[in-house]
Design an enzyme around this catalytic site. Structure first.
Site, PDB file in Angstrom:
ATOM      1  N   GLU A 147     -28.377  -3.892  53.279  1.00 43.55           N
ATOM      2  CA  GLU A 147     -27.361  -4.957  53.720  1.00 43.55           C
ATOM      3  C   GLU A 147     -26.432  -5.085  52.643  1.00 43.55           C
ATOM      4  O   GLU A 147     -26.390  -6.057  52.061  1.00 43.55           O
ATOM      5  CB  GLU A 147     -28.177  -6.212  54.164  1.00 43.55           C
ATOM      6  N   GLU A 167     -32.758  -1.932  61.536  1.00 49.26           N
ATOM      7  CA  GLU A 167     -33.414  -3.123  61.639  1.00 49.26           C
ATOM      8  C   GLU A 167     -33.200  -3.752  62.890  1.00 49.26           C
ATOM      9  O   GLU A 167     -32.119  -3.725  63.128  1.00 49.26           O
ATOM     10  CB  GLU A 167     -33.256  -3.946  60.351  1.00 49.26           C
TER      11      GLU A 167
HETATM   12  C1  BGP Z   1     -32.736  -8.707  57.094  1.00 51.52           C
HETATM   13  C2  BGP Z   1     -33.651  -7.829  55.830  1.00 51.52           C
HETATM   14  C3  BGP Z   1     -35.155  -7.910  55.868  1.00 51.52           C
HETATM   15  C4  BGP Z   1     -35.704  -8.789  56.927  1.00 51.52           C
HETATM   16  C5  BGP Z   1     -34.841  -9.177  57.960  1.00 51.52           C
HETATM   17  C6  BGP Z   1     -35.447 -10.370  58.815  1.00 51.52           C
HETATM   18  O1  BGP Z   1     -31.730  -9.419  56.656  1.00 51.52           O
HETATM   19  O2  BGP Z   1     -33.144  -6.736  55.232  1.00 51.52           O
HETATM   20  O3  BGP Z   1     -35.523  -7.760  54.487  1.00 51.52           O
HETATM   21  O4  BGP Z   1     -36.434  -9.954  56.077  1.00 51.52           O
HETATM   22  O5  BGP Z   1     -33.495  -9.431  57.810  1.00 51.52           O
HETATM   23  O6  BGP Z   1     -35.198 -11.614  58.131  1.00 51.52           O
HETATM   24  P1  BGP Z   1     -36.352 -12.696  57.725  1.00 51.52           P
HETATM   25  O7  BGP Z   1     -37.294 -12.054  57.135  1.00 51.52           O
HETATM   26  O8  BGP Z   1     -35.319 -13.632  56.932  1.00 51.52           O
HETATM   27  O9  BGP Z   1     -36.519 -13.336  58.850  1.00 51.52           O
END
Ligand code: BGP
Length: 487
Positions: free
Chosen positions: A192, A384
């Site tokens: 990201e 993701e």
């Molecule tokens: C993305 C990241 C991840 C992951 C996901 C969910 O932004 O790359 O590392 O964590 O989001 O976010 P969160 O864990 O804050 O719910």
């Protein structure tokens, strides 16, 4: 000439799997020579709407370094993948994973970021993970930097703001490319990458006390260094392991105009361009003109070395990956804001929200895929996507997570539509196949997994792994190559 046929299925070699990051699953923060990272000096938040990682400053880091426990720093404990990796990979294999996305923590290999020699124990751990995956024919997709740079580099040189960090990072990338040559077919440089404009967590730059204008100046400069380091890593990979492919990774956040008023349409276009800017540089190999104009108008000056532009132009990525959780709405005069994946955006009255206020928009995934394919014509990879929710373990040891199945089904359906639209899609790694520590809030109770982990927000629990209903559902999805999405 119009074509009369179009693909009606996911390709046979479609890469189904799941994605995690070292700092959210591994734990074992202080063993086998590992150094501390930016992720492990951020305290857990007490308020879900407030993400504490961007309030970090020198003082809070010193306090974190003095604290030798994981109590307030849950990313230090993760879900102990470090000691459970065999069991976890076996469960991934049972679901039929074709690919597993994980990150290599730079500070396991170079505890201070720029040590002269790598830490053998760190390399040996990832070698064991990769070999374990190979037993089940699961391909590794490795992220080289997932919000976890060695904290020593922040303290010494303000993270990616320093050009010296490029050299340190590329020593790390060269080391792992050589060690894992022939074993890792897909790599990603920065997770990201665009979130570097939001603060410390992605660049290790301490700027929470600066003005907004100064922050933007510092962040875009740090990001330039990441672009160059990413292109150098691509060059190294082509030389060391020419069959392997390099991808970039964007937090894609499609934004819609708040109204058909042209001023809102234009505001949304600029927002969207500022999001896609990162992929424009990494996939097309140059800074786009619209961004040069934005920099000039905002008095942001990017300092470049003489051959930076040539390196960017010569080593664009092979494929484009992104995370997809939500869409936003943009109005010229902003309007009501909602929570989001580390960001805020306008509320969309047509969409539902998760318990954390993330707007759920499966059709937006098709829109995103279609538009990105049109813009880049390079293979795309959804690395993701998933739903953070509070799960209940029933007395007979089950988790009935039909809401998660619904969420994933709708997104997979839209991916299929996009494939039929002609998008070349390599795969799908659902975020958090095993429950892990939330990145933005460091909670354990924000769960994403197909696999429940018995651990609470205080770190208490047996760490037992339990299959949720979604586990069996995803297994069927993979076995049918995305054809059977029924319960
Ligand atoms: C993305 C990241 C991840 C992951 C996901 C969910 O932004 O790359 O590392 O964590 O989001 O976010 P969160 O864990 O804050 O719910």
């Amino acid at each position: 000439m119009y074509k009369t046929t179009f693909p009606k299925q996911f390709p046979d070699d479609f890469l189904w799997g799941g994605a995690t990051a070292a700092n959210q699953v591994e734990g074992a923060w202080n063993v086998d020579g590992k150094g501390l990272t930016t992720a492990e000096v951020v305290r857990k938040t007490t308020d879900r709407k407030h993400m504490s990682m961007d309030d970090v400053d020198k003082e809070s880091i010193q306090a974190a370094l003095a604290d030798k426990s994981a109590a307030d720093y849950p990313k230090r404990r993760g879900v102990d993948f470090y000691h459970h990796y065999k069991e976890d990979i076996k469960l991934f294999a049972e679901m039929g994973f074709k690919v597993y996305r994980f990150s290599i923590a730079w500070s396991r290999i170079f505890p201070n970021g720029d040590d002269a020699q790598p830490n053998e124990a760190g390399l040996a751990f990832y070698e064991k993970v990769i070999d374990e995956l190979a037993k089940y024919d699961i391909k590794p997709l490795v992220t080289l930097s997932h919000y976890e740079m060695p904290i020593a580099l922040t303290l010494r040189q303000n993270g990616w703001l320093s050009r010296d960090t490029i050299k340190a990072f590329n020593h790390f990338t060269e080391t792992v490319f050589k060690r894992f040559k022939g074993k890792v077919p897909y790599w990603l440089t920065f997770n990201e990458i665009n979130t570097g404009t939001w603060g410390f967590h992605a660049t290790g730059v301490l700027d929470s006390h600066e003005t907004r204008a100064k922050q933007l100046q510092m962040r875009y400069q740090a990001l330039h260094h990441q672009f160059v380091a990413s292109a150098i890593a691509t060059k190294q990979l082509r030389e060391i392991d020419p069959k392997a492919k390099m991808g970039c990774m964007l937090a894609r956040m499609q934004t819609y105009p708040g109204t058909p008023n042209p001023v809102d349409v234009r505001a949304a276009q600029l927002e969207d361009d500022k999001n896609l800017f990162f992929t424009d540089v990494q996939a097309r190999g140059e800074y786009p003109e619209y961004m040069n104009r934005y920099f000039a108008e905002n008095k942001i000056e990017i300092k470049m070395a003489a051959d930076d532009e040539a390196i960017l132009a010569k080593y664009p990525v092979d494929f484009i990956s992104f995370s997809y959780y939500m869409t936003t709405v943009t109005k010229a005069d902003e309007g009501e804001q909602v929570n989001g994946n580390m960001a805020t955006g306008g509320r969309n009255p047509y969409l539902q929200e998760s318990d954390w206020g993330w707007q759920i928009d499966p059709i937006g995934l098709r829109v995103t895929l279609d538009e990105m394919w049109d813009r880049y014509r390079k293979p795309l990879f959804v690395v993701e996507n998933g739903l953070g929710a509070v799960d209940q373990l029933t007395s007979d040891g089950k988790v009935h997570d039909d809401y998660r199945i619904d969420y994933l089904r709708q997104h997979i359906q839209q991916m299929k539509e996009a494939t039929e639209d002609g998008v070349q899609l390599m795969g799908y790694t659902m975020w958090g196949p095993i429950d892990l520590i939330s990145f933005s809030t460091s909670e354990m109770s924000k769960r994403y997994g197909f696999i429940y982990v018995d651990q609470d927000d205080q770190g208490k629990g047996s760490l037992d792994r339990i299959k949720k209903d979604s586990f069996y559902w995803y297994k069927k999805v993979i076995a049918s190559n995305g054809e059977d999405l029924t319960d």
